[in-house]
Design an enzyme around this catalytic site. Structure first.
Site, PDB file in Angstrom:
ATOM      1  N   GLN A 196      43.816  57.610  11.822  1.00 53.63           N
ATOM      2  CA  GLN A 196      42.850  58.367  12.620  1.00 53.63           C
ATOM      3  C   GLN A 196      42.363  57.540  13.815  1.00 53.63           C
ATOM      4  OE1 GLN A 196      39.931  61.071  10.786  1.00 53.63           O
ATOM      5  NE2 GLN A 196      38.385  59.601  11.416  1.00 53.63           N
ATOM      6  N   SER A 253      36.292  62.070  13.147  1.00 52.21           N
ATOM      7  CA  SER A 253      37.076  61.747  14.349  1.00 52.21           C
ATOM      8  C   SER A 253      36.772  62.738  15.460  1.00 52.21           C
ATOM      9  CB  SER A 253      38.571  61.777  14.024  1.00 52.21           C
ATOM     10  OG  SER A 253      38.931  63.030  13.486  1.00 52.21           O
ATOM     11  N   TYR A 292      51.016  59.098   5.334  1.00 54.32           N
ATOM     12  CA  TYR A 292      49.761  59.134   6.075  1.00 54.32           C
ATOM     13  C   TYR A 292      48.707  58.260   5.397  1.00 54.32           C
ATOM     14  CZ  TYR A 292      45.493  60.646   8.323  1.00 54.32           C
ATOM     15  OH  TYR A 292      44.307  60.642   8.996  1.00 54.32           O
ATOM     16  N   LYS A 350      43.334  57.731  18.026  1.00 54.67           N
ATOM     17  CA  LYS A 350      42.908  58.586  19.146  1.00 54.67           C
ATOM     18  C   LYS A 350      42.185  57.844  20.249  1.00 54.67           C
ATOM     19  CE  LYS A 350      43.358  62.028  16.040  1.00 54.67           C
ATOM     20  NZ  LYS A 350      43.707  61.005  15.048  1.00 54.67           N
ATOM     21  N   LYS A 384      29.638  40.822  53.363  1.00 57.14           N
ATOM     22  CA  LYS A 384      30.703  41.031  52.383  1.00 57.14           C
ATOM     23  C   LYS A 384      31.285  42.436  52.353  1.00 57.14           C
ATOM     24  CE  LYS A 384      31.842  38.644  49.320  1.00 57.14           C
ATOM     25  NZ  LYS A 384      31.683  37.680  48.300  1.00 57.14           N
ATOM     26  N   ASN A 421      47.788  66.491   7.938  1.00 57.28           N
ATOM     27  CA  ASN A 421      48.704  65.387   8.259  1.00 57.28           C
ATOM     28  C   ASN A 421      49.814  65.820   9.214  1.00 57.28           C
ATOM     29  OD1 ASN A 421      47.131  64.160   6.394  1.00 57.28           O
ATOM     30  ND2 ASN A 421      48.736  63.796   4.873  1.00 57.28           N
ATOM     31  N   ASN A 427      33.683  43.766  49.503  1.00 59.42           N
ATOM     32  CA  ASN A 427      34.399  43.370  48.282  1.00 59.42           C
ATOM     33  C   ASN A 427      35.398  44.436  47.841  1.00 59.42           C
ATOM     34  OD1 ASN A 427      32.803  41.048  48.167  1.00 59.42           O
ATOM     35  ND2 ASN A 427      31.193  42.144  47.053  1.00 59.42           N
ATOM     36  N   SER A 476      27.741  43.349  49.278  1.00 54.91           N
ATOM     37  CA  SER A 476      26.970  42.518  48.354  1.00 54.91           C
ATOM     38  C   SER A 476      25.495  42.744  48.633  1.00 54.91           C
ATOM     39  CB  SER A 476      27.338  41.053  48.584  1.00 54.91           C
ATOM     40  OG  SER A 476      26.291  40.226  48.157  1.00 54.91           O
ATOM     41  N   GLU A 522      39.925  45.468  42.247  1.00 62.55           N
ATOM     42  CA  GLU A 522      39.601  44.546  41.147  1.00 62.55           C
ATOM     43  C   GLU A 522      39.464  45.318  39.835  1.00 62.55           C
ATOM     44  OE1 GLU A 522      37.037  41.023  43.221  1.00 62.55           O
ATOM     45  OE2 GLU A 522      36.159  43.006  43.237  1.00 62.55           O
ATOM     46  N   THR A 561      57.458  33.606  47.939  1.00 63.92           N
ATOM     47  CA  THR A 561      57.773  33.238  46.558  1.00 63.92           C
ATOM     48  C   THR A 561      56.809  32.108  46.245  1.00 63.92           C
ATOM     49  OG1 THR A 561      59.403  31.544  47.093  1.00 63.92           O
ATOM     50  CG2 THR A 561      60.240  33.784  46.885  1.00 63.92           C
ATOM     51  N   HIS A 562      56.285  32.088  45.042  1.00 65.82           N
ATOM     52  CA  HIS A 562      55.250  31.113  44.652  1.00 65.82           C
ATOM     53  C   HIS A 562      54.034  31.207  45.573  1.00 65.82           C
ATOM     54  CE1 HIS A 562      58.560  29.182  42.371  1.00 65.82           C
ATOM     55  NE2 HIS A 562      59.254  29.477  43.463  1.00 65.82           N
TER      56      HIS A 562
END
Ligand code: ARG
Length: 452
Positions: free
Chosen positions: A320, A21, A315, A323, A281, A108, A283, A275, A288, A153-154
């Site tokens: 493990q 690990s 345990y 993480k 463009k 542990n 973007n 772009s 995003e 709304t909507h």
């Protein structure tokens, strides 16, 4: 029997890489070393280590800390994890009595403790990053108090609001995110060390002393639960997921607002990309990405939840695998907060476009409200205004095309009804409403909370 290819690649190295690990938990070196120093003191208190041994162990651990920090430490993945790597180096530095450091301690209870330390530290850092984001939001709200816009709304125009009211909605949801993180802090604030492998400690360790040394508020009451429990990480990952969902919604809103169809907001050059093909463009990639990273963060939460489901007490090595999701969610959430802060700070709002978007039928509810104030049942008023908008639509018109005289003629009521955008906004004076007075009050409260 001839060895097949699978046997060949199943070398010792592959097996050790599989079970190691280290690539993840080496990031917990600070916590692991702090724990070992505190533990060495606790062992000295019960004479397992003499004072001289304790001092040299502490000194060596501090040196190991520096080696790791300065990237001078030689990691050995075959030693499986952070604990074994540090202990082995301790042997190199102080000799055989380094072996005493593991008296009464198990990996542990060690991992369960250092993960709690890491979660607590991360929460403090994330909490302050959320506050930094909130500060930018509140400052923007304060400096845009005379910007009006439609609420939706909507995703349909609903009623006029102040832009600041909308921004303060973001502030509020981040307040809840902080509360959730503080709750996670609280449940993580429990020392597990001293639980041993599962049954508790054979040695007369002063657990309260260790808790104090490691800044834990309390100590756990059941050793089996202590080494089995990863709820604190699951809750933390779920809190991060909820907050990330919030960031994703803000992102979505800003993406829509920055589109050519809306043009409510202009994103700064450093958070948009061009772009390679379409020269015009801009973007909104950063937004995003924040929106997109929610997927991984939700996955991290689900991943650990599923890993833990059906594990027998206590345990199991499956644990493990906690993480990767933990560290990844902290990293991605932290970066998203920093980026969102910059995006909000540098965005410019287009006052005219926001205001122009309130043209149309946005005061329809206000007309119905005014009619009902004059005694007309609201349901009836609603039908009347709805019929008006339908009629206007046939003529290619909307309410904002009518002057006061025309409006009253069309409504055919025997009193003079006046509608106005700012009057509409400022009439919503109750706590929680969009009136300037009310929004200002909330901004003042928020600034006090944030010590801004
Ligand atoms: N690397 C292990 C983990 O992260 C530490 C605990 C190992 N305990 C054990 N009995 N193998 O979970």
């Amino acid at each position: 029997m001839k060895k097949n290819n699978t046997d060949k690649v199943f070398s010792k190295k592959l097996i050790s890489n599989f079970s190691s690990s280290l690539s993840q938990d080496k990031r917990l070196y600070k916590e692991d070393i702090e724990l070992s120093i505190a533990y060495s003191k606790a062992l000295a208190k019960i004479n397992i280590l003499n004072p001289k041994e304790q001092r040299s162990i502490e000194k060596a651990l501090k040196n190991i800390f520096k080696e790791i920090k300065n990237k001078k430490f030689e990691w050995r993945p075959e030693l499986e994890d952070i604990h074994m790597n540090i202990e082995s180096r301790l042997h190199d530095l102080v000799g055989p009595y380094a072996g005493k450091i593991h008296t009464g301690k198990s990996r542990n209870d060690q991992i369960a403790t250092i993960e709690r330390m890491y979660v607590k530290n991360s929460i403090l850092d994330l909490f302050s990053k959320i506050e930094t984001l909130q500060k930018e939001i509140v400052l923007k709200a304060e400096s845009h108090l005379d910007f009006v816009m439609p609420s939706y709304t909507h995703l349909q125009r609903a009623q006029p609001i102040l832009l600041s009211h909308q921004l303060m909605a973001y502030y509020e949801m981040l307040q809840r995110d902080k509360a959730r993180l503080l709750n996670c802090y609280e449940i993580s604030d429990e020392l597990i060390l001293g639980s041993g492998a599962v049954a508790g400690s054979f040695y007369k360790l002063d657990r309260n002393f260790i808790a104090k040394e490691l800044n834990f508020k309390k100590i756990n009451s059941n050793s089996i639960d202590g080494v089995s429990d990863r709820d604190f990480i699951i809750e933390f990952l779920s809190s991060i997921a909820i907050s990330m969902m919030h960031l994703s919604r803000i992102s979505e809103e800003f993406i829509i607002w920055s589109s050519e169809e809306f043009e409510f907001i202009e994103l700064s050059d450093d958070v948009v990309t061009t772009s390679s093909m379409m020269p015009q463009k801009r973007n909104p990639d950063f937004l995003e990405l924040i929106r997109g990273k929610f997927g991984g963060i939700l996955g991290n939460f689900i991943s650990l939840l599923v890993t833990m489901k059906s594990l027998p007490f206590s345990y199991n090595r499956d644990m493990q695998e906690d993480k990767k999701p933990l560290l990844d969610s902290v990293d991605e959430f932290s970066n998203s907060l920093v980026n969102m802060t910059q995006i909000i700070k540098k965005s410019k709002f287009n006052k005219d476009k926001l205001k122009n978007a309130t043209d149309g039928n946005i005061l329809a509810t206000d007309i119905a409200d005014l009619l009902s104030l004059k005694g007309m049942p609201f349901r009836e008023a609603h039908i009347k205004v709805s019929n008006l908008t339908k009629k206007l639509k046939k003529q290619g018109k909307v309410i904002s095309d009518l002057n006061s005289k025309e409006l009253n003629e069309k409504l055919d009521v025997d009193f003079n009804l006046k509608i106005d955008l700012f009057k509409s906004i400022n009439s919503r004076k109750l706590k929680g409403g969009t009136s300037k007075v009310q929004v200002k009050k909330e901004i003042i409260t928020a600034k006090k909370t944030l010590k801004l």
